[in-house]
Design a protein around this motif. Sequence first.
Motif, short mmCIF file in Angstrom:
data_model
loop_
_atom_site.label_atom_id
_atom_site.label_comp_id
_atom_site.label_asym_id
_atom_site.label_seq_id
_atom_site.Cartn_x
_atom_site.Cartn_y
_atom_site.Cartn_z
N GLU A 59 -51.90 -8.92 11.40
CA GLU A 59 -53.25 -8.59 10.96
C GLU A 59 -53.30 -8.42 9.44
N VAL A 60 -52.31 -7.75 8.90
CA VAL A 60 -52.26 -7.54 7.44
C VAL A 60 -52.11 -8.88 6.73
N GLU A 61 -51.25 -9.73 7.25
CA GLU A 61 -51.07 -11.05 6.63
C GLU A 61 -52.35 -11.88 6.64
N ARG A 62 -53.18 -11.69 7.67
CA ARG A 62 -54.46 -12.40 7.74
C ARG A 62 -55.52 -11.73 6.87
N GLY A 63 -55.20 -10.56 6.35
CA GLY A 63 -56.18 -9.82 5.55
C GLY A 63 -57.14 -9.03 6.42
N ASP A 64 -56.80 -8.86 7.67
CA ASP A 64 -57.64 -8.16 8.63
C ASP A 64 -57.26 -6.68 8.69
#
Length: 80
Positions: A59-64
């Motif tokens: 999620e963090v890698e997706r910017g979410d």
Amino acid sequence: MPNVYLTKQMQEYAEAQIRSGAYANLSEVVRAGMRAIMEKDGARAFYALKAELEAAAEEVERGDYVEFDPRAFEPDAFRR
């Protein structure tokens, strides 16, 4: 001390373990089994946590994600 019912196959296996010298008595066999279950449950909890952390990292890698603001979360902690 609780009574434990074993199937015939389990009883025979436990008795064979005792005859082989691996365990001194039925209590030791049962305790070994309980330890194995407890270790398995610990591993299950570890892998569940690992999966949650991997999902969060994705999620963090997706910017979410939302930036955490400690002042908004606990404003009284920052008042003087």
